[in-house]
Write a protein that holds these residues in place. Structure first.
Motif, PDB file in Angstrom:
ATOM      1  N   GLU A 100      27.713  40.344 -11.233  1.00 22.89           N
ATOM      2  CA  GLU A 100      28.424  39.151 -11.678  1.00 22.89           C
ATOM      3  C   GLU A 100      29.470  38.732 -10.656  1.00 22.89           C
ATOM      4  O   GLU A 100      29.644  37.546 -10.377  1.00 22.89           O
ATOM      5  N   ILE A 113      30.770  25.704 -12.558  1.00 23.42           N
ATOM      6  CA  ILE A 113      30.689  27.156 -12.704  1.00 23.42           C
ATOM      7  C   ILE A 113      32.074  27.726 -12.412  1.00 23.42           C
ATOM      8  O   ILE A 113      32.677  27.396 -11.395  1.00 23.42           O
ATOM      9  N   LEU A 168      21.640  24.229 -13.202  1.00 23.40           N
ATOM     10  CA  LEU A 168      20.562  25.209 -13.143  1.00 23.40           C
ATOM     11  C   LEU A 168      19.802  25.121 -11.821  1.00 23.40           C
ATOM     12  O   LEU A 168      19.434  26.146 -11.234  1.00 23.40           O
ATOM     13  N   VAL A 171      21.778  26.886  -9.249  1.00 25.02           N
ATOM     14  CA  VAL A 171      21.658  28.340  -9.385  1.00 25.02           C
ATOM     15  C   VAL A 171      20.332  28.811  -8.802  1.00 25.02           C
ATOM     16  O   VAL A 171      20.270  29.790  -8.045  1.00 25.02           O
ATOM     17  N   SER A 176      18.914  32.628  -7.511  1.00 32.30           N
ATOM     18  CA  SER A 176      19.304  33.367  -8.705  1.00 32.30           C
ATOM     19  C   SER A 176      18.638  32.776  -9.935  1.00 32.30           C
ATOM     20  O   SER A 176      18.252  31.606  -9.955  1.00 32.30           O
ATOM     21  N   HIS A 178      19.538  32.756 -14.129  1.00 31.69           N
ATOM     22  CA  HIS A 178      20.624  33.100 -15.052  1.00 31.69           C
ATOM     23  C   HIS A 178      20.189  34.119 -16.086  1.00 31.69           C
ATOM     24  O   HIS A 178      20.863  35.110 -16.344  1.00 31.69           O
ATOM     25  N   ILE A 181      20.664  31.833 -20.864  1.00 29.10           N
ATOM     26  CA  ILE A 181      21.094  30.492 -21.275  1.00 29.10           C
ATOM     27  C   ILE A 181      21.093  30.426 -22.798  1.00 29.10           C
ATOM     28  O   ILE A 181      20.095  30.765 -23.448  1.00 29.10           O
ATOM     29  N   ASN A 185      27.062  30.142 -24.091  1.00 35.12           N
ATOM     30  CA  ASN A 185      27.338  30.227 -22.656  1.00 35.12           C
ATOM     31  C   ASN A 185      27.477  28.856 -22.018  1.00 35.12           C
ATOM     32  O   ASN A 185      27.437  28.738 -20.788  1.00 35.12           O
ATOM     33  N   LEU A 197      28.766  26.177 -17.170  1.00 37.16           N
ATOM     34  CA  LEU A 197      27.808  27.237 -17.457  1.00 37.16           C
ATOM     35  C   LEU A 197      28.503  28.578 -17.235  1.00 37.16           C
ATOM     36  O   LEU A 197      29.056  28.829 -16.158  1.00 37.16           O
ATOM     37  N   PHE A 200      27.561  35.045 -16.017  1.00 37.92           N
ATOM     38  CA  PHE A 200      26.624  35.366 -14.951  1.00 37.92           C
ATOM     39  C   PHE A 200      26.446  36.873 -14.788  1.00 37.92           C
ATOM     40  O   PHE A 200      26.037  37.344 -13.741  1.00 37.92           O
ATOM     41  N   VAL A 203      22.625  37.701 -14.294  1.00 37.22           N
ATOM     42  CA  VAL A 203      21.891  36.940 -13.291  1.00 37.22           C
ATOM     43  C   VAL A 203      20.951  37.841 -12.494  1.00 37.22           C
ATOM     44  O   VAL A 203      21.302  38.945 -12.110  1.00 37.22           O
ATOM     45  N   ASP A 239      14.563  30.336 -17.336  1.00 34.34           N
ATOM     46  CA  ASP A 239      15.807  29.663 -17.718  1.00 34.34           C
ATOM     47  C   ASP A 239      15.525  28.345 -18.426  1.00 34.34           C
ATOM     48  O   ASP A 239      16.240  27.969 -19.373  1.00 34.34           O
TER      49      ASP A 239
END
Length: 500
Positions: A100, A113, A168, A171, A176, A178, A181, A185, A197, A200, A203, A239
């Protein structure tokens, strides 16, 4: 001001520090320590925790202040709290926590984020504690919004999708996934109505995953894609699946388990709400069982969404903001991402191995941690309390035997004795009495009462009591016997708890 101790199971974590309220002491003093357990209160020398926000299986989070900023900026301090874990579980928890921090450092550049402010380790005695400090988002989650006001209008859900799909995509573009979701969150900041969002801790690094690598099973039941629940490899479309389930929750106000038909293994949500048929088809495609049947990317979903609503709607013009107002009765705070243990792969209807992080975020339990009370209190405090209760029980037993039996009979005396001892035990377990209270008000009080009655009462039975020395010796033996039983019972319980 009060500073909250972050040592797990500290019996009195709130530390009153009135000297920090005057002058510039808070900026100049080097360190303060918990008066109960000795834990450093200034984390990394600068972060002062005010109160707990959330607790989960492996972690805790606190509201804190950064004393090295002009306005004492608020932030969220997250702590890895590995209590009662096996070596393998501890290693997984540490990897999740480190992950994280790494992901937040890389992805926190996105305006939706939360930023990572610090990542450090604190050593206190023989214990090591791991922390990360994150930007505080003052707002409310979509889950809180639905819980207070029910289902959200289609136009607002489209607005939410148009805001978070680019996040998203960001990300996923950074290698990555997530993997968790869900409505709890996703947060709306009060100040400017911007979506964020969160969480993490789960992730997955796509670039680090070898072809066909299995998933570790980190997801929230009901929201996780089928491949996640099987423990298979995850994809960006995993995701998208969870985001579609989130949209169903927002549109209907119903939990995923209420919308999924286990008999047909299909989503059955069309009759629950009337929305644009094109949106229905879009969500159904995101919910396909096979990953290759879904949209390949969040950008593809956003493009399809624009084609549906662009001619008639303005909802996509400001994708990062919302017109949704804060729920009136929901506490406006940032429920942080709490590191939680990875549940074992299970079917959709089977609960996870640990509660979802948001349950801890919505309501912080009164106990210092999720560990059972028998294991949560310090061992020394428990054994000392056991000695005091055993001592008191024998003392009262002697009085019942020599006085009560003669005055009111054996059965009433035993009932009264049992009731008094159980009451003292309950008061100690519920922390209404602490060890000091047991020693001074109960044990010493009982001894003084017995001595006083022997000196001033006319009852002949009182004169037949053993000498004070003999009573103290027998009570001490009973106290040590209780300590032995308590230690053995705690050991057995700890072994059983570790297996479960």
């Amino acid at each position: 001001m009060d500073i909250y101790c972050t040592r797990p199971n500290c019996p009195k974590p709130v530390n009153a520090c009135p000297d920090l309220d005057t002058g510039g002491t808070i900026k100049t003093i080097s360190q303060k320590f918990c008066v109960t357990c000795g834990m450093p209160l200034f984390l990394a020398g600068r972060y002062l925790t005010e109160k707990p926000l959330a607790r989960g299986g492996f972690g805790a989070a606190y509201i804190a202040r950064d004393r090295y900023t002009p306005a004492m900026r608020r932030c969220v301090v997250k702590q890895l709290m590995p209590l009662g874990l096996t070596g393998q579980q501890l290693e997984i928890a540490k990897q999740m926590f480190d992950r994280e921090g790494e992901v937040l450092e890389r992805l926190g550049t996105h305006p939706q984020i939360p930023d990572l402010l610090a990542f450090f380790e604190v050593q206190a005695g023989k214990d090591n504690f791991f922390y990360l400090v994150q930007e505080f988002i003052d707002g409310f989650t979509l889950e809180q919004l639905v819980e207070q006001h029910g289902a959200i209008a289609e136009a607002d859900v489209v607005e939410i999708m148009s805001s978070l799909l680019p996040v998203l995509q960001f990300v996923h573009d950074h290698g990555s996934i997530h993997r968790d979701i869900k409505p709890s969150n996703i947060m709306i900041r009060k100040a400017d109505q911007t979506y964020f969002l969160l969480d993490f801790g789960a992730v997955k690094q796509v670039t680090a995953a070898a072809a066909g690598q299995k998933s570790t099973g980190i997801f929230t039941p009901g929201y996780g894609a089928p491949e996640q629940m099987r423990g298979d490899k995850v994809f960006p479309s995993s995701d998208l699946y969870a985001f579609a389930v989130t949209c169903l929750y927002l549109l209907t106000g119903k939990e995923p388990d209420d919308l999924f038909d286990v008999n047909t293994n299909k989503w059955n949500w069309h009759s629950a709400i009337a929305v644009n048929p094109d949106l229905v088809r879009l969500l159904d495609r995101m919910l396909e069982t096979a990953p290759n049947m879904r949209f390949e990317s969040a950008k593809d979903v956003l493009d399809a969404l624009k084609q549906i609503y662009a001619p008639t709607s303005q909802t996509l013009t400001q994708p990062s903001q919302t017109s949704i107002s804060a729920p009136s009765q929901v506490p406006v705070s940032a429920p942080p991402a709490v590191v939680t243990p990875p549940p074992a792969p299970a079917s959709r209807r089977v609960a996870s191995a640990s509660p979802p992080p948001v349950q801890a975020a919505r309501q912080v339990p009164a106990s210092p941690s999720a560990t059972p009370w028998l294991l949560s209190a310090p061992l020394g405090n428990q054994l000392f309390a056991a000695f005091l209760i055993g001592f008191e029980g024998m003392l009262l037993g002697l009085v019942a035997y020599y006085v009560g039996f003669a005055q009111i009979g054996m059965q009433p005396s035993l009932l009264i004795l049992g009731g008094v001892v159980l009451s003292i035990l309950w008061l100690r377990i519920s922390q209404i009495l602490d060890n000091k209270d047991l020693l001074i008000f109960v044990n010493v009080g009982t001894i003084l009462a017995v001595v006083g009655l022997q000196l001033f009462a006319k009852l002949p039975q009182l004169q037949s009591l053993p000498s004070l020395e003999n009573m103290a010796l027998m009570s001490a033996i009973a106290g040590f016997a209780t300590v032995t039983c308590m230690a053995l019972f705690r050991l057995i319980f700890q072994l059983l708890y570790s297996f479960l």
